[in-house]
Design a protein around this motif. Structure first.
Motif: not given
Length: 230
Positions: A150-155, A177-179, A197-204, A206-213
């Protein structure tokens, strides 16, 4: 005259009151620049509480904490500006395409390079808009719900159970990953970025710019899908 007359006791009583006041209001010294400077310049004697040294040390500690906080804020601001510039550059590059196939190629090459990721995928449930594509692919019905729930995104760390489904042959090498969920006129879809890179995307994060893209890509694909239907 007796040694315990009021005249001899008064100075002692005054000093006790002053001391009690300073103990209760330590900022009184720190906020008085002249008094603070005088006390800081006086060496402490044996058995005497060095109020100047204590106040100075407290002030220096607070200054160090403020400096560290300020440096952290500045570093975060710089990182955010750098990411913002990357996203803006990516969107401008995508706007230059003149076909859905061109958008697919641009996502596979320019977008991944600009964002510093290894793989980018857009999945559209029940529809494969291109016969031969690298990034804009079809997916089975219910795939998005299986991946995101049910999530909108996951990092965070790559979901190894779904890595091959999303990233194909690259899936086994991806570590983070960022989905983001997409909507193609009622068709569920997703926008996925992955990195070794295991540290590029992490929980917590910010996702504003990712969602804009993601929203920009969603609209571009819808535009070309609409053209291909006519």
């Amino acid at each position: 005259m007796s040694a315990d007359t009021p005249d001899t006791l008064q100075p002692s009583l005054d000093l006790e009151r002053i001391r009690a006041f300073l103990v209760e209001h330590p900022d009184f010294i720190r906020e008085d620049a002249e008094l603070f400077a005088q006390l800081a310049a006086q060496p402490a004697e044996g058995g005497v509480v060095d109020l100047g040294s204590a106040a100075r040390e407290k002030l220096l500690t607070e200054l160090r904490q403020l400096k560290a906080l300020n440096e952290g804020i500045v570093e975060t601001a710089r990182a955010n500006l750098a990411i913002q510039a990357q996203i803006h550059s990516a969107v401008l590059a995508l706007l230059e395409v003149d076909s859905l196939a061109g958008l697919d190629r641009k996502i596979s090459n320019r977008l991944t390079g600009t964002l510093g990721v290894d793989v980018c995928r857009i999945l559209i449930e029940g529809h494969a808009p291109l016969k031969s594509a690298e990034s804009i692919l079809g997916a089975g019905d219910g795939s998005v719900a299986d991946i995101l729930g049910e999530k909108v995104e996951r990092l965070g760390p790559v979901n190894t159970d779904r890595a091959h489904e999303i990233y194909g042959q690259h899936g086994s090498r991806m570590r983070s990953e960022a989905v983001v969920r997409l909507d193609f006129n009622g068709r569920d879809g997703l926008f996925a970025l992955a990195s070794r890179d295991p540290h590029l995307f992490q929980f917590g994060q910010g996702t504003e710019l990712l969602n804009f893209l993601a929203r920009a890509i969603e609209r571009l694909i819808l535009q070309w899908m609409h053209h291909s239907d006519h």
